[in-house]
Design an enzyme around this catalytic site. Structure first.
Site, PDB file in Angstrom:
ATOM      1  N   GLN A 170       0.712  -1.245  -0.270  1.00 61.89           N
ATOM      2  CA  GLN A 170       0.280   0.348  -0.192  1.00 61.89           C
ATOM      3  C   GLN A 170       1.179   1.916  -0.162  1.00 61.89           C
ATOM      4  O   GLN A 170       1.862   0.975   1.027  1.00 61.89           O
ATOM      5  CB  GLN A 170      -0.924   0.105   0.839  1.00 61.89           C
ATOM      6  CG  GLN A 170      -2.008   1.195   0.804  1.00 61.89           C
ATOM      7  CD  GLN A 170      -2.605   0.947   2.541  1.00 61.89           C
ATOM      8  OE1 GLN A 170      -4.173   0.863   2.434  1.00 61.89           O
ATOM      9  NE2 GLN A 170      -2.196   1.742   3.593  1.00 61.89           N
ATOM     10  N   SER A 177       0.894   6.183   2.990  1.00 59.13           N
ATOM     11  CA  SER A 177       1.542   7.344   3.741  1.00 59.13           C
ATOM     12  C   SER A 177       2.519   7.850   2.391  1.00 59.13           C
ATOM     13  O   SER A 177       3.240   7.765   2.162  1.00 59.13           O
ATOM     14  CB  SER A 177       1.603   6.481   4.496  1.00 59.13           C
ATOM     15  OG  SER A 177       0.753   5.917   5.932  1.00 59.13           O
ATOM     16  N   SER A 180       4.361  -1.716   4.017  1.00 55.94           N
ATOM     17  CA  SER A 180       5.087  -2.976   4.267  1.00 55.94           C
ATOM     18  C   SER A 180       5.473  -4.212   3.052  1.00 55.94           C
ATOM     19  O   SER A 180       4.786  -3.449   2.553  1.00 55.94           O
ATOM     20  CB  SER A 180       3.815  -4.185   4.791  1.00 55.94           C
ATOM     21  OG  SER A 180       3.854  -3.195   6.562  1.00 55.94           O
ATOM     22  N   GLU A 199     -19.989  -6.251   4.096  1.00 56.68           N
ATOM     23  CA  GLU A 199     -18.659  -6.673   4.680  1.00 56.68           C
ATOM     24  C   GLU A 199     -18.478  -7.862   5.499  1.00 56.68           C
ATOM     25  O   GLU A 199     -19.483  -9.121   5.520  1.00 56.68           O
ATOM     26  CB  GLU A 199     -19.020  -5.954   6.084  1.00 56.68           C
ATOM     27  CG  GLU A 199     -18.694  -4.345   5.785  1.00 56.68           C
ATOM     28  CD  GLU A 199     -18.169  -3.820   5.127  1.00 56.68           C
ATOM     29  OE1 GLU A 199     -16.803  -4.256   5.109  1.00 56.68           O
ATOM     30  OE2 GLU A 199     -16.802  -2.612   5.416  1.00 56.68           O
TER      31      GLU A 199
END
Length: 676
Positions: A418, A421, A453, A536
């Protein structure tokens, strides 16, 4: 959210709160101030007519024929309105004797008689005459035993104590809920320095912390009452002790915080807040020291007791369980290397995803599949970042993107990272600066990402980049799928406080991303980053303890810890149990067709606290050996070295995925409705 989860329980609580408010109970409390023999006759007559304190008494004896949980729901609702007159003692006595009445109950030998001053009958362990007194709680009249001329032959002390704790915890939950609501309502309208005080971060965080505690109190009180209705005294005792550790201190803390938010007006006698603080203080005093309960929790955990929660599917699983069991057993019979593909083919890896990648399974089906896979010994592989990336592609991507990425990701053929950030935009993601400029056939991305990560081995990354620098912050962001083998990408490992390098910083220098790797439309990135599939995932309910809490119990089992340390272990066992119970309550809401309540939003906050505090406790329990521990590591053969790695590693939990402080802002604004 209140103790009740089912529609019937929620309706009962709502109706009783309205009924209780109609009695003007606080006016009755104030009118009786200083009168030690006040009976609150009008309120009691109305309560007797409603049968509020006899809900758990059999119908054949004139009661409601309900469960202990039903009685707890009622007591919580009445405590929310601070109904006086001895409902707690009456409910305990009625459930113990099997007949309605107004009872004073002595829970501990030589102790105060709960609601003894307003009772017509007494259940006394040591016997004696009861003298009513005015105590800290102005809405109750407890009693003092003045002689020893009789002995009660009713239910013995252990069962009486558990029932008293269980129902008192329900009252604590009602007090807690009122204090939270009162503080939040005041923070929404009270103005200071030209702004409503709820917009001040200090007040917002205080209210969010009250919410965390309130949800913990509610979950523990609910579980104790639910366990009382099951035929397992050991489990009930464990859950009641957990409630003892959590509920009474929690109610006092929230009541004090309520007065803090109210400020000067909360310190006045005219405001009702002090009456609720008084009730909370009295309940805590009657229950006895939470430290003793924590030590009992430790003893139970050392002996192997853990909270086991059974989810009642009410027969809804009968039609689907046989097929689920057959498929699970078929997958279990395959060689380990073939099981993942079989899970994908059956839709059992992600049953909540839509077909053909899942089953579009409802909550009941998801739970049944979880249960049958666990029964067959089949473990699902963790999708890690693919569990975030692929749902976005499923919901917003093109058919070609779904064909290209979804199944290979499920099979583990593609690893994702991902790229969200940045050094200057962590929790404030909308301020990201990575830019994407239009080029022939696609986009050119340049910028820096951090805290990424598995970037060193990822095949693809989900990346947010700014495509319109002139648009408002949340509007000019686009969601890209980036091939991590592309020219212009440099991955540099970041060494963490554990000494390892699990994170990375990623530099993008004019990295080309073709148009077919843009998800949805340019400018949709912020919306996509915040979306998940409508259906979900519902996890199988569990109340397992976390790794560090189990390690703390292991240390307690050595017999080398002192009383203070054993209390600390018990508190961590209680907190970890409550964190798990929040997940159970969310599961039960989903099974009932409802969306998640506040407990799902505070679960991360409480869970982070639990993991950080318990890992720190484990290290602290081992004394000065920390100073000479040697090289630390997750897989170290030295237990303390591994324990220290866990303590250091958990420091990231209050930072990753949004800091605790930002999450409290979110909870204050989105759940409690406080102003920005």
């Amino acid at each position: 959210m209140s103790i009740g989860i089912t529609d019937e329980q929620v309706e009962l609580a709502d109706s009783l709160r309205k009924w209780a408010a109609s009695l003007s109970p606080l006016a009755a409390v104030r009118a009786a101030e200083g009168d030690p023999v006040a009976s609150f006759a009008d309120v009691r007559a109305a309560a007797e007519e409603m049968g509020v304190a006899a809900i758990a008494v059999p119908e054949s004896a004139g009661g409601g024929g309900g469960t202990v949980l039903d009685q707890a729901v009622a007591l919580e609702a009445c405590a929310h309105e601070l109904v006086p007159g001895g409902l707690l003692g009456a409910a305990i006595g009625g459930a113990l004797t099997g007949r309605p009445g107004w009872y004073g109950v002595q829970v501990r030998p030589g102790g105060v008689v709960w609601d003894g001053g307003a009772a017509t009958e007494h259940l006394l362990l040591a016997g004696g005459t009861v003298t009513p007194e005015v105590g800290v709680d102005l809405s109750a009249r407890h009693g003092r035993v003045t002689d020893d001329d009789a002995r009660d032959a009713a239910t013995g002390e252990p069962g009486r104590r558990l029932l008293a704790l269980t129902l008192a915890a329900a009252e604590a939950a009602g007090v807690t809920r009122w204090c939270l609501e009162t503080a939040v309502d005041y923070a929404k309208v009270r103005e200071q320095f030209g702004q409503r005080i709820g917009s001040f971060q200090a007040v917002k965080h205080l209210c969010a912390e009250m919410l965390e505690t309130a949800e913990a109190v509610t979950a523990a009180a609910w579980d104790a009452a639910a366990a009382a209705d099951a035929d397992d005294t050991e489990q009930w005792a464990f859950s009641a002790e957990v409630a003892h550790v959590v509920c009474f201190d929690g109610a006092v803390e929230v009541a004090k915080a309520c007065i803090q938010v109210l400020g000067g007006i909360g310190f006045t006698y005219e405001h009702d807040a002090h009456l609720y603080l008084r009730r909370a203080l009295a309940l805590r005093a009657l229950a006895g020291p939470a430290s003793a309960a924590a030590e009992r929790v430790t003893a139970a955990a050392v002996s192997g007791v853990r909270r086991r929660v059974e989810v009642d599917l009410e027969g809804r699983d009968e039609a689907i369980r046989p097929e689920a069991r057959t498929i699970a057993e078929r997958i279990a019979a395959l060689p380990p290397g073939e099981q993942r593909a079989a899970l994908v083919d059956a839709g059992y890896l992600t049953p909540h995803w839509p077909a053909p990648y899942g089953l579009g399974a409802d909550p009941t089906t998801q739970i049944v599949i979880d249960q049958e896979l666990a029964r067959a010994g089949v473990a699902r592989p963790d999708l890690v970042i693919a569990g975030w990336a692929v749902p976005t592609i499923l919901a917003h991507g093109t058919d070609a993107q779904r064909e290209r990425f979804v199944r290979p990701s499920l099979l583990g053929e593609l690893t994702w990272c991902q790229l969200f950030s940045e050094p200057g935009s962590g929790s404030d993601l909308a301020s990201l600066r990575t830019r994407a400029e239009r080029v022939d056939g696609g986009w050119s991305l340049s910028g820096q990402k951090v805290w990424t990560s598995v970037a060193e081995r990822a095949d693809w990354g989900i990346c947010l980049a700014r495509t319109d620098p002139d648009a408002p912050q949340h509007k000019g962001i686009t969601y890209f799928l980036v091939d991590m083998r592309s020219a212009g990408i440099e991955v540099r490992p970041l060494r963490e406080i554990t000494g390892e390098a699990l994170f990375n910083e990623v530099f993008l220098d004019e990295v080309f991303v073709p148009d077919d790797c843009v998800v949805a439309e340019p400018g949709d990135g912020w919306r996509l980053a915040r979306t998940t599939l409508a259906n979900e995932r519902v996890a199988m309910a569990s109340a397992r303890l976390t790794k560090s809490v189990e390690r703390a119990v292991e240390l307690a089992a050595t017999g080398e810890l002192g009383p203070v340390e054993r209390v600390e272990v018990g508190r961590q066992v209680a907190l970890a149990t409550v964190c798990a119970l929040l997940g159970v309550r969310t599961t039960l809401r989903a099974l009932g067709g409802h969306g998640p309540g506040a407990e799902s939003s505070v679960a991360k906050l409480l869970g982070v606290r639990s993991r950080q505090d318990s890992s720190e406790l484990v290290v602290r329990l081992q004394g000065d050996a920390l100073a000479v521990v040697g090289p630390i590591g997750k897989e170290s053969g030295a237990p303390l070295a591994a324990d220290l790695w866990e303590q250091l590693n958990t420091r990231c939990l209050s930072i990753a995925g949004g800091t605790t402080q930002i999450l409290r802002n979110v909870a204050g604004e989105r759940i409690l409705g406080l102003p920005r």
